[in-house]
Design an enzyme around this catalytic site. Structure first.
Site, PDB file in Angstrom:
ATOM      1  N   HIS A 185       3.156   1.928  -1.583  1.00 57.04           N
ATOM      2  CA  HIS A 185       3.997   1.999  -3.551  1.00 57.04           C
ATOM      3  C   HIS A 185       2.538   2.518  -4.213  1.00 57.04           C
ATOM      4  O   HIS A 185       2.394   3.398  -4.641  1.00 57.04           O
ATOM      5  CB  HIS A 185       4.420   0.941  -3.875  1.00 57.04           C
ATOM      6  CG  HIS A 185       5.655   0.825  -3.462  1.00 57.04           C
ATOM      7  ND1 HIS A 185       5.563  -0.617  -3.053  1.00 57.04           N
ATOM      8  CD2 HIS A 185       6.471   0.768  -3.970  1.00 57.04           C
ATOM      9  CE1 HIS A 185       6.884  -1.448  -2.806  1.00 57.04           C
ATOM     10  NE2 HIS A 185       7.681  -0.552  -2.591  1.00 57.04           N
TER      11      HIS A 185
ATOM     12  N   ASP B  61       0.962  -1.259  -0.027  1.00 53.08           N
ATOM     13  CA  ASP B  61       0.053   0.068   0.017  1.00 53.08           C
ATOM     14  C   ASP B  61       0.909   1.214   0.301  1.00 53.08           C
ATOM     15  O   ASP B  61       0.660   2.463  -0.137  1.00 53.08           O
ATOM     16  CB  ASP B  61      -1.225  -0.170   1.394  1.00 53.08           C
ATOM     17  CG  ASP B  61      -2.056  -1.034   1.270  1.00 53.08           C
ATOM     18  OD1 ASP B  61      -1.736  -1.681   0.063  1.00 53.08           O
ATOM     19  OD2 ASP B  61      -3.017  -1.201   1.998  1.00 53.08           O
TER      20      ASP B  61
ATOM     21  N   GLN C 184      17.061   9.225   1.335  1.00 52.46           N
ATOM     22  CA  GLN C 184      17.523   8.779  -0.108  1.00 52.46           C
ATOM     23  C   GLN C 184      16.489  10.041  -0.968  1.00 52.46           C
ATOM     24  O   GLN C 184      17.111  10.551  -2.107  1.00 52.46           O
ATOM     25  CB  GLN C 184      16.485   7.438  -0.140  1.00 52.46           C
ATOM     26  CG  GLN C 184      15.750   7.294  -1.831  1.00 52.46           C
ATOM     27  CD  GLN C 184      15.566   5.746  -1.881  1.00 52.46           C
ATOM     28  OE1 GLN C 184      16.287   4.651  -2.147  1.00 52.46           O
ATOM     29  NE2 GLN C 184      14.357   5.725  -2.231  1.00 52.46           N
TER      30      GLN C 184
HETATM   31  P1  AMP Z   1      11.459   0.380  -3.309  1.00 49.69           P
HETATM   32  O1  AMP Z   1      10.500  -0.266  -3.622  1.00 49.69           O
HETATM   33  O2  AMP Z   1      11.583  -0.150  -1.291  1.00 49.69           O
HETATM   34  O3  AMP Z   1      12.336   1.102  -3.208  1.00 49.69           O
HETATM   35  O4  AMP Z   1      10.791   1.451  -2.170  1.00 49.69           O
HETATM   36  C1  AMP Z   1       9.643   2.377  -3.675  1.00 49.69           C
HETATM   37  C2  AMP Z   1       9.601   3.428  -3.424  1.00 49.69           C
HETATM   38  O5  AMP Z   1       8.488   3.104  -2.240  1.00 49.69           O
HETATM   39  C3  AMP Z   1      10.291   4.485  -2.246  1.00 49.69           C
HETATM   40  O6  AMP Z   1      10.213   5.972  -2.564  1.00 49.69           O
HETATM   41  C4  AMP Z   1      10.212   4.327  -1.233  1.00 49.69           C
HETATM   42  O7  AMP Z   1      10.315   5.215  -0.320  1.00 49.69           O
HETATM   43  C5  AMP Z   1       8.390   3.939  -1.186  1.00 49.69           C
HETATM   44  N1  AMP Z   1       7.582   3.033  -0.423  1.00 49.69           N
HETATM   45  C6  AMP Z   1       8.446   2.388   0.285  1.00 49.69           C
HETATM   46  N2  AMP Z   1       7.529   2.310   1.567  1.00 49.69           N
HETATM   47  C7  AMP Z   1       6.634   3.290   1.209  1.00 49.69           C
HETATM   48  C8  AMP Z   1       5.405   3.119   2.533  1.00 49.69           C
HETATM   49  N3  AMP Z   1       5.519   2.283   3.592  1.00 49.69           N
HETATM   50  N4  AMP Z   1       5.297   4.242   2.296  1.00 49.69           N
HETATM   51  C9  AMP Z   1       4.947   5.460   1.196  1.00 49.69           C
HETATM   52  N5  AMP Z   1       6.899   5.016   0.775  1.00 49.69           N
HETATM   53  C10 AMP Z   1       6.869   3.923   0.530  1.00 49.69           C
END
Ligand code: AMP
Length: 283
Positions: free
Chosen positions: A41, A39, A158
């Protein structure tokens, strides 16, 4: 019925899809991900849909940001479910290059971000990480050429690194941050949460609780060092190996010694078993 997104796996199909989406000057948003969508993403996708006419999501597990001892090989991959969710959300394009497409033989360039990338937080424990992120994000931006890109505050450092880099390199992409999405008990959603055993999953809520408790104490006027050191103890006692619990300026990521030193963010990273979790909140 919603239409399936265009799925591009080669640069030529990406460029064809990009030309199609960009017709009539439609604005394009990119949401970079490593798949195993949750959720968090999806909230970025929804945010992107509100701001741009067309939404592209990249799914690429980026080897350049994993160290040899990290979880590249076991990183969760849930392609079918991911595409089903992105179809439900009305995403227009999924960019899913393979490693050879992203890093062809002879690839020899790496972006070396400084400033927020050297704040002494994630960089201290994952020294290879932001170089890998900066390199792949630059490539994603030049490949997809979005007008804007959405990143989660979950990866707070990041978000700062990518924002700085897009400005410094005149990439022409507006970087926008989205709020952290949490489970009902407060645990920040993460693709890596599936690694947690039931016991570890219960313990994992300590991170958010400690952040909240520390924030409350700081707002009540408690000494920053004492509040952080008590928070660190609580996290360690719960069974975590703590990497850091820090209070930083929310924009510069510089250490702060009081809440008066600016908007303050509390950031934590800790390992439980073999799983490393990160989280942060406004102080
Ligand atoms: P990742 O697939 O983990 O590389 O994350 C892709 C994007 O989703 C990155 O910009 C993360 O910061 C964001 N993201 C991951 N987890 C969350 C979360 N719980 N709430 C909001 N954004 C998230």
């Amino acid at each position: 019925m919603t239409r399936s997104p265009i799925i591009a796996r080669t640069l030529s199909s990406l460029h064809r899809a990009r030309a199609e989406l960009g017709k009539r000057n439609a604005t394009i948003a990119l949401v970079p991900t490593m798949g195993a969508l949750h959720d968090g993403h999806v909230s970025l996708v929804r945010f992107a849909k509100r701001r741009a006419k067309k939404v592209a999501v990249s799914i690429f597990v980026n080897p350049a940001q994993f160290a040899a001892h990290e979880d590249l090989g076991s990183y969760p991959r849930t392609w079918k479910e991911d595409i089903a969710r992105l179809t439900d959300e009305g995403v227009d394009l999924v960019w899913n290059p393979d490693v050879k497409t992203m890093y062809p033989d002879g690839f020899a360039t790496r972006i070396a971000p400084e400033g927020p990338a050297l704040a002494g937080l994630e960089d201290k424990f994952r020294p290879h990480f932001f170089g890998g992120v900066a390199t792949v994000v630059t490539k994603l931006f030049t490949q997809v050429r979005p007008d804007m890109a959405f990143f989660g505050e979950k990866d707070f450092q990041q978000l700062k690194v990518v924002t700085r880099m897009a400005r410094d390199l005149d990439l022409g992409v507006k970087v926008i941050g989205g709020a952290i999405i949490r489970e009902r008990d407060g645990l920040a959603m993460s693709s890596r949460n599936v690694y947690l055993s039931p016991d570890e999953r219960r313990t994992a809520t300590v991170l958010f609780r400690t952040l909240k408790e520390t924030s409350k104490r700081l707002r009540a006027g408690d000494d920053v060092k004492t509040a952080l050191s008590d928070g660190a103890d609580a996290i360690s006692k719960a069974g975590f190996v703590l990497d850091y619990l820090e209070a930083r300026h929310a924009e510069t990521l510089a250490p702060i010694s009081s809440l008066n030193d600016g908007p303050v963010r509390l950031l934590v990273a800790a390992k439980i078993g073999t799983t490393r979790l990160i989280d942060n909140i406004k102080a």
